[in-house]
Write a protein that holds these residues in place. Structure first.
Motif, short mmCIF file in Angstrom:
data_model
loop_
_atom_site.label_atom_id
_atom_site.label_comp_id
_atom_site.label_asym_id
_atom_site.label_seq_id
_atom_site.Cartn_x
_atom_site.Cartn_y
_atom_site.Cartn_z
N ALA A 128 0.82 -1.21 0.00
CA ALA A 128 0.00 0.00 0.00
C ALA A 128 0.86 1.26 0.00
CB ALA A 128 -0.93 0.01 1.21
N ILE A 129 2.11 1.16 0.40
CA ILE A 129 3.03 2.31 0.33
C ILE A 129 3.26 2.69 -1.13
CG2 ILE A 129 5.33 3.16 0.91
CD1 ILE A 129 5.40 1.02 3.13
N ARG A 130 3.33 1.68 -1.98
CA ARG A 130 3.63 1.92 -3.39
C ARG A 130 2.38 2.28 -4.19
NH1 ARG A 130 7.15 -3.11 -5.33
NH2 ARG A 130 5.52 -4.27 -4.26
N ASN A 474 -6.09 -6.67 8.78
CA ASN A 474 -4.77 -6.76 9.41
C ASN A 474 -3.79 -5.76 8.80
OD1 ASN A 474 -3.72 -10.00 10.67
ND2 ASN A 474 -5.44 -8.74 11.26
N ALA A 475 -3.86 -5.61 7.49
CA ALA A 475 -2.94 -4.68 6.82
C ALA A 475 -3.14 -3.26 7.34
CB ALA A 475 -3.15 -4.72 5.31
N GLY A 476 -4.40 -2.87 7.55
CA GLY A 476 -4.67 -1.54 8.10
C GLY A 476 -4.12 -1.39 9.50
N ARG A 489 -2.72 4.56 5.23
CA ARG A 489 -3.89 4.15 6.01
C ARG A 489 -5.19 4.39 5.23
NH1 ARG A 489 -5.19 1.19 10.83
NH2 ARG A 489 -7.40 1.10 10.47
N THR A 490 -5.24 5.41 4.43
CA THR A 490 -6.42 5.65 3.60
C THR A 490 -6.64 4.49 2.63
OG1 THR A 490 -6.14 8.05 3.73
CG2 THR A 490 -7.45 7.20 1.91
N SER A 491 -5.55 4.02 2.02
CA SER A 491 -5.65 2.89 1.10
C SER A 491 -6.09 1.62 1.82
CB SER A 491 -4.31 2.65 0.40
OG SER A 491 -3.96 3.73 -0.41
N THR A 492 -5.47 1.32 2.97
CA THR A 492 -5.83 0.09 3.69
C THR A 492 -7.24 0.18 4.26
OG1 THR A 492 -4.72 0.93 5.69
CG2 THR A 492 -3.44 -0.50 4.23
N ASP A 496 -10.14 -2.40 3.57
CA ASP A 496 -10.84 -3.01 4.70
C ASP A 496 -12.35 -2.81 4.61
OD1 ASP A 496 -11.37 -4.21 7.14
OD2 ASP A 496 -10.92 -2.42 8.30
N ALA A 497 -12.78 -1.61 4.22
CA ALA A 497 -14.22 -1.34 4.11
C ALA A 497 -14.87 -2.26 3.09
CB ALA A 497 -14.45 0.12 3.72
N ALA A 498 -14.21 -2.46 1.96
CA ALA A 498 -14.73 -3.41 0.96
C ALA A 498 -14.69 -4.83 1.52
CB ALA A 498 -13.91 -3.32 -0.32
N GLY A 499 -13.65 -5.13 2.30
CA GLY A 499 -13.54 -6.45 2.91
C GLY A 499 -14.64 -6.74 3.90
#
Length: 734
Positions: A128-130, A474-476, A489-492, A496-499
């Motif tokens: 998610a950094i990239r 977990n990634a978030g 964190r915005t990306s994760t 997560d919301a979709a998850g």
């Protein structure tokens, strides 16, 4: 269809599924994490080495915690399974062997799912950094490993059991032994569900004890962000996502797959007869149709998931949820003509279904009767999934109404959430009812079993998008604890919301298939006891009516056990987090590390202890009722538990999912009050949403998902013990 031809195709499909899972496993582990990746320096804004090391350290803590819990859980469950295996020897040694293999397969699938999830979670945070696209690919590939390994391994082992039993036990033309063989094979599903019960309940108690404790102290009392490194329960919460939502969920859906297949085999071996020159006969090759549906489902799902991995790119936050939903739609559309083709190839051109009384039968049956049942299950599963998404995603009105209710406090939030859960039962229950009705009309209980298999024919995709959710969650958490920055964190958070939505869809599939599986197993049970006792099970029988009421009560008692267990464990967690923050003020100041291991120990000990009472309730109740009151009593107990259990499971899962996404809706800054003011984290509205989410956690991740295991496990246990029940009934005279 020839038996050998069917087996060759099944093993080819399973081999392809395992190969695809290994390919994705390798792709996940290819990502080597270090601070020298191109483009990371600018995005991390300095101190890259320290942040990457923290990310790796947290990932290692989560993996160690998950490994330690599964080791303890598997040890305890092995003792219980050994006791049950010894008891089953008195029923049949062949049933015992299948039971042990089913339990072992369930354990293996749960462990493999946990292993890939703990490998993919911190890599997803790193990716998610990239870019968002790389992070999505990592989480989805991890889910694919889980889905394809579980279904492929399960189907291949079940096929091996059938090969061994057929070669050792059955002689050509020996119909009675062939029927008995599939009774023995049914214990494979019993073993899987027995472990799944403890895996789902134990993992659910673990994760929700940590989650509730972390939220109540961290968010509500101390106003800490979710997954803050200052919260001592954060690591335990992330460990719980893996042992509950990955290992437990995998064992649960393995049980559904094994039981639906075994139910179809048991019912068809008793009732299906091909018309060959005016003579009714049966061949084992024709009975392999249910396994063929699952095998071709693996092949189609490989193509569909390959489209998401290689072609479709998620470059925007708004594409995440639609991409995952498209996987379900594409697999459903692609499987429909395949199921039609398999039906005409594998089934006799003309056949009959002999009813339990041995005298009446459904005549003039064609292959289209079978594929209509399978397709109804397949498409009703998609409908349930999409409706579940509508009721639990913050993209739609129901969850936004729940979020708006937070404006007047936690009480109105809870009221709206409960109402949403109750309303969310309408469409799934009607779908299940219509599917069951038409399937029964077409092919009796065999049709219901085929509908359940149809609903699970794209299980690999369902598991992939379900496992994607905890990996993203977990990634978030890892991104937050590693302080990777707001952009990451915005990306994760978006992942997560979709998850959360796809996890709710997965629960909808699990519950819907559990209802059909339980009904088909009930049909197998009725076939057995009516053949033996030559007496129909009717609601005007006093013992059946009485047991209907008792069966309907069991899901409530079971939910009470599991929710109280979460509450007791969460209380210990809250006290521990408060103690650490009070005695070590440096934790809150950021100058001292919290004791994560103490919180992990609390969740581990509490979950292993508290999973025993609900587990015993499910296993002891039908056994005791059958032994003491006879088979007719169990014939009332099972539908009572099914009818109330499926309603409670849907309501609990959707209520909890709606509260969770209402909280995320506010956290993302989408909520505005009547004055047009945006309310985010730390606001009164957000705290009200957190309280609702905390109440919903044990509903959606412990009692709700566990209820579908209750109705399946009771049904298949009763089927395996049906003959024993027919010889007992000491306390009730008919």
């Amino acid at each position: 269809m020839e038996f050998v031809t069917a087996l060759v195709l099944i093993f080819i499909a399973c081999g392809c599924g395992i190969a695809w899972a290994i390919f994705n496993w390798i792709a996940v582990h290819k990502i080597e994490i270090h601070h020298k990746h191109e483009g990371l320096t600018e995005k991390l804004q300095g101190a890259e080495q320290e942040k990457i090391e923290t990310l790796l350290e947290i990932g290692e803590h989560i993996s160690e915690g998950a490994q330690a819990f599964l080791k303890e859980e598997y040890t305890d469950c092995s003792v219980f399974i050994a006791i049950m295996a010894v008891a089953l020897i008195f029923v049949s040694p062949w049933s015992t062997l299948a039971f042990v293999l089913g339990a072992a397969t369930s354990m293996l699938c749960g462990y493999l799912g946990m292993a890939i999830a703990t490998a993919a979670n911190f890599r997803t945070a790193f990716c998610a950094i990239r870019s968002l696209s790389d992070a999505f690919q990592m989480a989805y590939r991890g889910g694919c490993v889980m889905g394809f390994l579980l279904v492929s391994i399960s189907l291949s082992i079940l096929s091996l059991i059938i090969i061994i039993y057929n070669s050792v036990l059955v002689e050509e033309g020996d119909l009675d032994t062939l029927i008995s063989m599939f009774d023995y094979v049914a214990a494979y599903g019993l073993g899987g569900s027995t472990f799944a019960l403890f895996g789902r309940v134990g993992g659910g108690i673990y994760t929700k004890a940590a989650d509730v404790g972390a939220d109540l102290v961290g968010k509500v009392e101390k106003n800490l962000p979710e997954d803050s490194p200052k919260n001592p329960a954060t690591i335990a919460d992330n460990v719980g996502d893996n042992v509950g939502d990955i290992a437990g969920m995998g064992a649960d859906l393995f049980g559904s797959f094994a039981e639906s297949t075994c139910a179809a085999l048991v019912v068809s071996s008793t009732q299906l007869r091909a018309i060959d020159e005016g003579v009714l006969n049966i061949s084992i090759g024709q009975l392999m149709y249910p396994l063929m549906v699952s095998a071709f489902g693996i092949g189609i799902c490989i193509l569909v998931s390959g489209y998401a991995v290689f072609i479709q790119k998620v470059t925007d936050i708004h594409k995440i949820e639609s991409t995952l939903k498209q996987q379900l739609l594409l697999s459903t559309v692609a499987l429909s003509p395949i199921i039609i083709g398999i039906s005409y190839w594998a089934l006799p051109a003309d056949y009959v279904m002999i009813q339990a009384d041995g005298t009446t039968q459904l005549e003039n049956l064609k292959p289209w009767h079978a594929f209509v049942c399978s397709l109804m299950g397949l498409w009703s599963g998609l409908l349930i999934g999409y409706f579940t998404e509508y009721m639990t995603s913050h993209s739609y009105t129901p969850v936004r109404e729940v979020a708006k209710a937070c404006g007047t406090g936690a009480a109105t939030n809870i009221i709206y959430g409960l109402a949403l859960g109750y309303l969310s039962t309408i469409v799934p229950i009607i779908s299940i009812a219509v599917t069951a009705l038409l399937s029964m009309k077409l092919l009796s209980f065999y049709g219901v079993a085929l509908a359940a298999l149809g609903m699970l024919s794209n299980l690999t995709i369902g598991l992939a998008i379900d496992a994607y959710g905890p990996i993203s969650d977990n990634a978030g958490g890892i991104a937050e604890m590693s302080e990777l920055g707001e952009d990451v964190r915005t990306s994760t958070d978006a992942l997560d919301a979709a998850g959360n939505t796809t996890a709710a869809i997965g629960k909808g599939f699990a519950i819907g298939s559990a209802a059909l599986v339980s009904l088909s197993l009930y049909g197998g049970y009725l076939t057995r006891i009516q053949t033996y006792k030559n007496k129909d099970a009717k609601i005007d029988d006093p013992i059946i009516f009485a047991m209907l009421l008792i069966g309907a009560m069991l899901p409530y008692a079971f939910s009470a056990f599991t929710m109280k267990s979460v509450g007791k464990a969460a209380l210990q967690m809250v006290e521990e987090v408060r103690r650490q923050l009070h005695e070590h003020p440096g934790i809150y100041a950021g100058t001292e590390e919290p004791d994560f291991r103490a919180c992990i120990a609390i969740s581990t000990k509490a979950s292993l202890k508290e999973m025993i009472p609900p587990g015993l309730l499910v296993i002891v109740t039908p056994t005791a009722v059958g032994l003491f009151f006879g088979p007719q009593a169990v014939a009332g107990l099972l539908p009572g538990a099914l009818i109330s259990g499926v309603q409670m499971a849907i309501s609990a899962s959707n209520t909890g999912g709606a509260w969770d996404n209402a909280k995320k809706y506010i956290e993302a800054g989408f909520y505005k009050n009547d004055a047009g003011e945006v309310k985010k984290k730390g606001s009164d509205e957000h705290k009200a949403a957190v309280i609702g989410d905390t109440v919903g956690d044990p509903l959606k991740d412990t009692s709700g998902p566990s209820l579908n295991i209750l109705i399946k496990l009771m049904a298949i246990l009763s089927l395996v013990l049906a003959e024993t029940f027919c010889k007992t009934g000491w306390l009730y005279s008919e």
